[in-house]
Write an enzyme that holds these catalytic residues in place. Structure first.
Site, PDB file in Angstrom:
ATOM      1  N   VAL A  27       3.024 166.318 -28.864  1.00  0.00           N
ATOM      2  CA  VAL A  27       4.448 166.156 -28.568  1.00  0.00           C
ATOM      3  C   VAL A  27       5.215 165.816 -29.848  1.00  0.00           C
ATOM      4  O   VAL A  27       6.327 166.310 -30.058  1.00  0.00           O
ATOM      5  CB  VAL A  27       4.681 165.074 -27.490  1.00  0.00           C
ATOM      6  CG1 VAL A  27       6.171 164.845 -27.257  1.00  0.00           C
ATOM      7  CG2 VAL A  27       3.985 165.461 -26.187  1.00  0.00           C
ATOM      8  N   CYS A  28       4.631 165.026 -30.701  1.00  0.00           N
ATOM      9  CA  CYS A  28       5.313 164.540 -31.911  1.00  0.00           C
ATOM     10  C   CYS A  28       5.927 165.642 -32.769  1.00  0.00           C
ATOM     11  O   CYS A  28       7.093 165.532 -33.164  1.00  0.00           O
ATOM     12  CB  CYS A  28       4.368 163.683 -32.747  1.00  0.00           C
ATOM     13  SG  CYS A  28       3.742 162.229 -31.872  1.00  0.00           S
ATOM     14  N   PRO A  29       5.204 166.735 -33.072  1.00  0.00           N
ATOM     15  CA  PRO A  29       5.835 167.744 -33.929  1.00  0.00           C
ATOM     16  C   PRO A  29       7.046 168.409 -33.282  1.00  0.00           C
ATOM     17  O   PRO A  29       7.984 168.798 -33.991  1.00  0.00           O
ATOM     18  CB  PRO A  29       4.716 168.750 -34.206  1.00  0.00           C
ATOM     19  CG  PRO A  29       3.668 168.488 -33.195  1.00  0.00           C
ATOM     20  CD  PRO A  29       3.808 167.057 -32.783  1.00  0.00           C
TER      21      PRO A  29
END
Length: 187
Positions: free
Chosen positions: A46-48
């Site tokens: 999810v972070c990118p």
């Protein structure tokens, strides 16, 4: 306990920014608006998507006089490795703060002790170094840079126009509210 109006503690951390390692300290955030965008870890799923979304909106934040800091408990070396390996992360022009000692994550109260990572916490810090808005999401739910930018604009507006408040979904140029003085304490 609320973190609203909590002053950010003194800090000095390394960052990865535009191909170089730089130190970032509390002194550098003072006198301007800042967003601290905590995320669990580099090389995740999810972070990118979130960091890319923020990268796509970064110029708007800069034009509004706001610096953005992506923050995880990874080292600045891991930030560089992720930047070098990911097309999405290569788009990032804002500093990526390294918090391997968890000092920032603890100060902003987003550190997950059992996992050694930070929650998805977003904090808007005013020019006096105080938190004026924040949101913490579950690790499996991404955030929206457009809404974060709208919140920043509203916070800047009310900081400049202390007698006015911004209703839901307010955007620059929209109507504001002027509460009566006897109701101000109940906002």
């Amino acid at each position: 306990m609320s973190l609203i109006n909590k002053e950010v503690s003194d800090f000095e951390v390394y960052s990865y920014h535009k191909g170089a390692f730089e130190k970032v300290s509390k002194a550098q955030i003072m006198g301007k608006w800042n967003v601290f965008f905590f995320y669990p870890a580099d090389f995740t799923f999810v972070c990118p998507t979130e960091l890319e979304d923020l990268a796509n909106k970064y110029e708007d934040f800069k034009k509004a006089g706001c610096e953005v800091y992506g923050v995880s408990c990874d080292t600045h070396f891991v930030h560089k490795a992720w930047h070098d390996a990911s097309e999405r992360i290569k788009k990032i022009q804002y500093p990526m703060l390294a918090d391997p000692t968890h000092a920032l994550a603890r100060d902003f109260e987003v550190y997950i002790e059992t996992d050694g990572v930070a929650e998805r916490g977003t904090f808007v810090v005013n020019p006096e170094g105080k938190i004026v808005a924040y949101e913490v999401n579950a690790g499996n739910v991404g955030r929206n840079a457009e809404e974060l930018f709208r919140k920043l604009q509203a916070l800047q507006f009310v900081a400049e126009h202390g007698d006015e408040v911004c209703p839901a979904k307010w955007k620059p140029g929209a109507e504001t509210l002027k509460p009566s003085l006897d109701l101000v304490g109940m906002l």
